[in-house]
Write an enzyme that holds these catalytic residues in place. Structure first.
Site, PDB file in Angstrom:
ATOM      1  NE  ARG A 198      -2.314  -1.663  -7.731  1.00  0.00           N
ATOM      2  CZ  ARG A 198      -2.235  -2.288  -7.073  1.00  0.00           C
ATOM      3  NH1 ARG A 198      -3.500  -3.872  -7.031  1.00  0.00           N
ATOM      4  NH2 ARG A 198      -1.255  -3.221  -6.088  1.00  0.00           N
ATOM      5  CB  SER A 248       4.257  -0.388 -10.234  1.00  0.00           C
ATOM      6  OG  SER A 248       4.509  -0.878  -8.966  1.00  0.00           O
ATOM      7  CD  GLU A 318      -0.194  -0.260 -11.379  1.00  0.00           C
ATOM      8  OE1 GLU A 318      -0.652   0.934 -10.127  1.00  0.00           O
ATOM      9  OE2 GLU A 318      -0.375  -1.361 -12.137  1.00  0.00           O
TER      10      GLU A 318
END
Length: 325
Positions: A198, A248, A318
């Site tokens: 990520r 997420s 995130e």
């Protein structure tokens, strides 16, 4: 506040219809929350983007590059600056060609073209569009991206991935524009992009991706279509796609899963206002209806604190936060 002079200069570059003032960011983020941004500007080509960035730099205004807002939470107080987006600027340009010789600066930022086993996509094209274009051309490798709701540019920034596939597996090169020093703008090889979980070079330095080239593998379009369908079913079965969210909420902790830790902490269904930990997938914070960004942040903070208290593991967020909370 953005000066009238800067607003007028941006209108001269992209046209009045591509510049909006006091734009509710709830309409541009998948959480469906967020206050107004001072200005939103849609860049249609790389040349336009370069001119927009130059004017904003000269004016000393704050700026944020927006993809499709699928990994973004904007504060209820909004954003005091210019939101620049490469998505939705004119119609999608989709071509199948053996010569990708368009001048990069004039090519549409949401265009897609195919040449042999290479797919070229502007940063403003959606990952879904890129995956479907690859399928139609009989090229495999982007199936994992078909259900990711972000843009190609956003996918590059976050090294988007799902179901054992990620951008670093298929990105051959990326055209990057430096936000502060145009002389540093160039095409980077995929190996130079510092892709990680990520993250990418774009999370560390002041670059914007304007175009990516994907190296793909020939395959039967129907087999590709079937794999995409299978992944879509798995997403629908496991994820709360019926509610606004940013996917997420937390990164996967080493050797564990955020959703599992949150569920074991007894936080399934935990709610503040209209924001809630999904009972279907505890890794998602969802907007059940009428949530504010403050509600979402309150849920995120409580989840992080509770999991840390129970397990000693600090969940890393995130979702990117922007603006005034």
């Amino acid at each position: 506040m953005i000066s009238r002079e800067l607003q007028a200069e941006l209108i001269n570059i992209v046209g009045e219809e591509a510049v909006e003032a006091d734009v509710p960011m709830s309409a541009h983020c998948s959480f469906r929350t967020g206050g107004p941004a001072d200005l939103l500007v849609r860049a249609g080509t790389g040349d336009q983007l370069d001119r927009i960035l130059a004017r904003i730099r000269e004016a000393g205004a704050d700026m944020f590059l927006l993809g499709r807002g699928t990994n973004l939470l904007v504060g209820d107080g909004g954003y005091r600056g210019v939101i620049v987006t490469m998505t939705g600027a004119g119609a999608l340009s989709l071509t199948d060609t053996t010569d990708a010789g368009e001048e990069p600066g004039g090519a549409p930022l949401n265009g897609i073209s195919v040449s042999g086993t290479r797919l070229r996509a502007g940063a403003g094209a959606s990952l879904q569009q890129a995956a479907m274009a690859a399928m139609e051309a009989g090229l495999s490798g982007l199936e994992f991206a078909a259900g990711i709701p972000g843009s190609v540019g956003g996918g590059i920034v976050m090294n988007a991935g799902a179901y054992n596939g990620e951008m670093k597996d298929v990105v051959e090169s990326v055209r990057l524009t430096h936000l502060k020093d145009p002389a540093r703008s160039r095409v980077f090889a995929g190996s130079e992009m510092e892709f990680g979980y990520r993250t990418s070079l774009l999370r560390k330095e002041s670059y914007a991706a304007t175009e990516a080239v994907f190296a793909l593998t020939p395959d039967d379009p129907e087999r590709i279509r079937e794999r995409i369908r299978d992944l879509a079913v798995r997403r629908r079965d496991k994820q709360p796609l019926e509610y606004p969210s940013a996917g997420s909420t937390f990164k996967r902790p080493r050797g564990n899963f955020a959703g599992k830790l949150i569920m074991e902490a007894g936080l399934a269904g935990y709610r503040v206002g209209g924001a809630q930990v999904s009972e279907k997938h505890c890794g998602f914070v969802i907007n059940r209806g009428g949530a504010s960004s403050a509600d979402v942040m309150a849920v995120i903070s409580h989840v992080r604190d509770r999991v840390l208290e129970d397990t000693g593991i600090l969940l890393e967020q995130e979702v990117i936060c922007l603006g005034e909370f």
